[in-house]
Design a protein around this motif. Sequence first.
Motif, PDB file in Angstrom:
ATOM      1  N   LEU A 141       0.779  -1.166  -0.046  1.00  0.00           N
ATOM      2  CA  LEU A 141       0.167  -0.054   0.023  1.00  0.00           C
ATOM      3  C   LEU A 141       0.969   1.299   0.080  1.00  0.00           C
ATOM      4  O   LEU A 141       1.482   1.598   1.049  1.00  0.00           O
ATOM      5  CB  LEU A 141      -1.014   0.208   1.142  1.00  0.00           C
ATOM      6  CG  LEU A 141      -1.757  -1.229   1.458  1.00  0.00           C
ATOM      7  CD1 LEU A 141      -2.884  -1.137   2.589  1.00  0.00           C
ATOM      8  CD2 LEU A 141      -2.617  -1.284  -0.045  1.00  0.00           C
ATOM      9  N   GLY A 142       0.867   2.061  -0.932  1.00  0.00           N
ATOM     10  CA  GLY A 142       1.626   3.279  -1.310  1.00  0.00           C
ATOM     11  C   GLY A 142       0.869   4.327  -1.702  1.00  0.00           C
ATOM     12  O   GLY A 142      -0.323   4.016  -2.277  1.00  0.00           O
ATOM     13  N   LYS A 143       1.264   5.490  -1.494  1.00  0.00           N
ATOM     14  CA  LYS A 143       0.414   6.692  -1.794  1.00  0.00           C
ATOM     15  C   LYS A 143      -0.010   7.055  -3.221  1.00  0.00           C
ATOM     16  O   LYS A 143      -0.672   7.205  -3.651  1.00  0.00           O
ATOM     17  CB  LYS A 143       1.004   7.906  -1.149  1.00  0.00           C
ATOM     18  CG  LYS A 143       0.099   8.994  -1.203  1.00  0.00           C
ATOM     19  CD  LYS A 143       0.573  10.467  -0.653  1.00  0.00           C
ATOM     20  CE  LYS A 143       0.003  11.684  -0.671  1.00  0.00           C
ATOM     21  NZ  LYS A 143       0.484  12.654   0.073  1.00  0.00           N
ATOM     22  N   ASP A 144       1.045   6.637  -3.854  1.00  0.00           N
ATOM     23  CA  ASP A 144       1.339   6.814  -5.499  1.00  0.00           C
ATOM     24  C   ASP A 144       1.474   5.624  -6.294  1.00  0.00           C
ATOM     25  O   ASP A 144       1.797   5.841  -7.504  1.00  0.00           O
ATOM     26  CB  ASP A 144       2.349   7.961  -5.854  1.00  0.00           C
ATOM     27  CG  ASP A 144       2.093   9.138  -4.958  1.00  0.00           C
ATOM     28  OD1 ASP A 144       1.030   9.848  -4.898  1.00  0.00           O
ATOM     29  OD2 ASP A 144       3.108   9.743  -4.495  1.00  0.00           O
ATOM     30  N   ASN A 145       1.110   4.465  -5.839  1.00  0.00           N
ATOM     31  CA  ASN A 145       1.444   3.177  -6.559  1.00  0.00           C
ATOM     32  C   ASN A 145       0.182   2.505  -7.194  1.00  0.00           C
ATOM     33  O   ASN A 145       0.054   1.400  -7.564  1.00  0.00           O
ATOM     34  CB  ASN A 145       2.281   2.310  -5.743  1.00  0.00           C
ATOM     35  CG  ASN A 145       1.639   1.398  -4.816  1.00  0.00           C
ATOM     36  OD1 ASN A 145       0.386   1.930  -4.143  1.00  0.00           O
ATOM     37  ND2 ASN A 145       2.251   0.787  -4.125  1.00  0.00           N
ATOM     38  N   ALA A 194      -5.778   2.063  -3.207  1.00  0.00           N
ATOM     39  CA  ALA A 194      -6.645   3.338  -2.981  1.00  0.00           C
ATOM     40  C   ALA A 194      -6.633   3.658  -1.555  1.00  0.00           C
ATOM     41  O   ALA A 194      -7.694   4.468  -1.498  1.00  0.00           O
ATOM     42  CB  ALA A 194      -8.044   2.451  -3.154  1.00  0.00           C
ATOM     43  N   PHE A 195      -5.780   3.591  -0.729  1.00  0.00           N
ATOM     44  CA  PHE A 195      -5.913   4.082   0.643  1.00  0.00           C
ATOM     45  C   PHE A 195      -5.306   5.482   0.684  1.00  0.00           C
ATOM     46  O   PHE A 195      -5.706   6.051   1.779  1.00  0.00           O
ATOM     47  CB  PHE A 195      -5.146   3.186   1.492  1.00  0.00           C
ATOM     48  CG  PHE A 195      -5.819   1.863   1.817  1.00  0.00           C
ATOM     49  CD1 PHE A 195      -6.818   1.742   3.040  1.00  0.00           C
ATOM     50  CD2 PHE A 195      -5.708   0.965   0.776  1.00  0.00           C
ATOM     51  CE1 PHE A 195      -7.764   0.581   3.016  1.00  0.00           C
ATOM     52  CE2 PHE A 195      -6.740  -0.558   1.321  1.00  0.00           C
ATOM     53  CZ  PHE A 195      -7.493  -0.395   2.010  1.00  0.00           C
ATOM     54  N   GLY A 196      -4.404   5.858  -0.140  1.00  0.00           N
ATOM     55  CA  GLY A 196      -4.012   7.495  -0.188  1.00  0.00           C
ATOM     56  C   GLY A 196      -2.893   7.478   0.729  1.00  0.00           C
ATOM     57  O   GLY A 196      -2.394   8.928   1.159  1.00  0.00           O
TER      58      GLY A 196
END
Length: 495
Positions: free
Chosen positions: A381-385, A388-390
């Motif tokens: 989980l990444g912000k820009d990958n 969807a979690f941001g």
Amino acid sequence: MPGTIGRRGLVGPSRGRLAALAAATAALTAACLCGQLTGVSEAGGHIDAPSAVLDPSTDLTDVYAFTSPDDADMVTLIANVRPFQAPGTAANALVDYPFATGARYEIHTDADGDGASDTTYRWTFRDEDRRPFGLGPKVGPLPVNSLDDRSLGVRQKYTLEKIKAGGSSETLLRDAIAAPTDTGRVLMPDYGRLRTQAVRQLPGGGRTVATQSADSFKADTQVFGLYALGTRGPVPGWLPDAQPLSVLNVNSLVLQVPKSDVALGGDVKRNPVVGVWASVSRQGADLNRSLSAQAPTFRQVSRLATPHIAFALFGSTVGLASPGGPEDRLQARAPKDDHLEADFLATTLDPVPPHRIERAQGRKAPATPRRDIQALFMKGLGKDNGAAFGFDLNTHTMNADADPRRIVLAEELRLNLSTPLTAAPKAYGVIDGDLQGFPNGRRLNDNIDGPLIRMLEGEPAGPSAADLLPKPVASLEPADAQSTFPYLNLPHAGP
């Protein structure tokens, strides 16, 4: 004391739980043979591919990776194998569920994101037969109160090695004794004592145990229909919503090591993210070459990281999958090669279950390509990958010393070693705001079914899909895991 805490169905399964076991075993058999009709009872990696059913001692059921709740400087890695073990009793003392001898059971960690193992922990087992002339039952006739008792006629011993990416290896343990299959209270009146004796301290810190344990997987059998059929299961009036795994056992490899042992460069602060998966390999040979000149080789026959990989991507299980299909290919492949499998990549961008749910219930599937699902399984989980979690949580790009040019798409269970322990864990993990839970690693008490369905249906970017999840008709969930090593509950056993 470690290993003495646990639940054994309140010492042993009640008559009602044993009755439930009989029904559950029948259900599991039916599910294996005609999964497309039931859509229930399979869980985790218990039946992830057709090949897994044929070799139960190497069938990986679940992998867990979490910060140790009793020591925040340590990480605990667990691989469960050999599912669907019935509770032992003196009457069926001949039933035995050993680890496979000669096979390699491995837990891998990837610190730099290239899909290859940087640190591998490898267990290999052998049998020590102490019976006269190798004849007679493995246990008895007197009770076993110690791993050294002669009444334990056959013991399993193992070697544990730590192997680094460059090929260097260190033998951590040699001839350590595994806790045996629990044969019931008559022959093993205090299995907790045996498990405690089997816990071994590791050089440099940490500890491990190889043991039988109660299956820890928390499942809602009604949810499985959503993966396989698009509707809730089981079939109304056919089976109750019981959790059959709650009265069955597995074999467990539990490993606790300092976080610095698996972090890139040994620096948890600069490089907090590590990928984890388990594999089992058996000896084989290349039949295209002369056997006389070949040293023993090993072929990977089982692999598991993220739970429910076959359900969530392919919507498949035994009965829906074909031998040699994508599920079997995943079992034999290393994560570093996942990005080379075009069909697998395509499925991460367009998983099957949302389409089945749309056809069955009219709920529109999220638009493709599903970058969020590909990130969930193959990036973290990444912000820009694409996730969807941001926010950044557990992608390898967060490691300051990782070379971004070497990071590849690879299916791994990713864990941020620096996420603080929470005082109020939530079973649904990240989807319910608990950043320490799944899919940030996986804790023993995490529930996987609901969160995955909700993410497959577009959460958290889209509307909540919580209304899809049925309320259980009945609950036979496994007891919560313990908060001290080795965390897993003692195996279920009867008289």
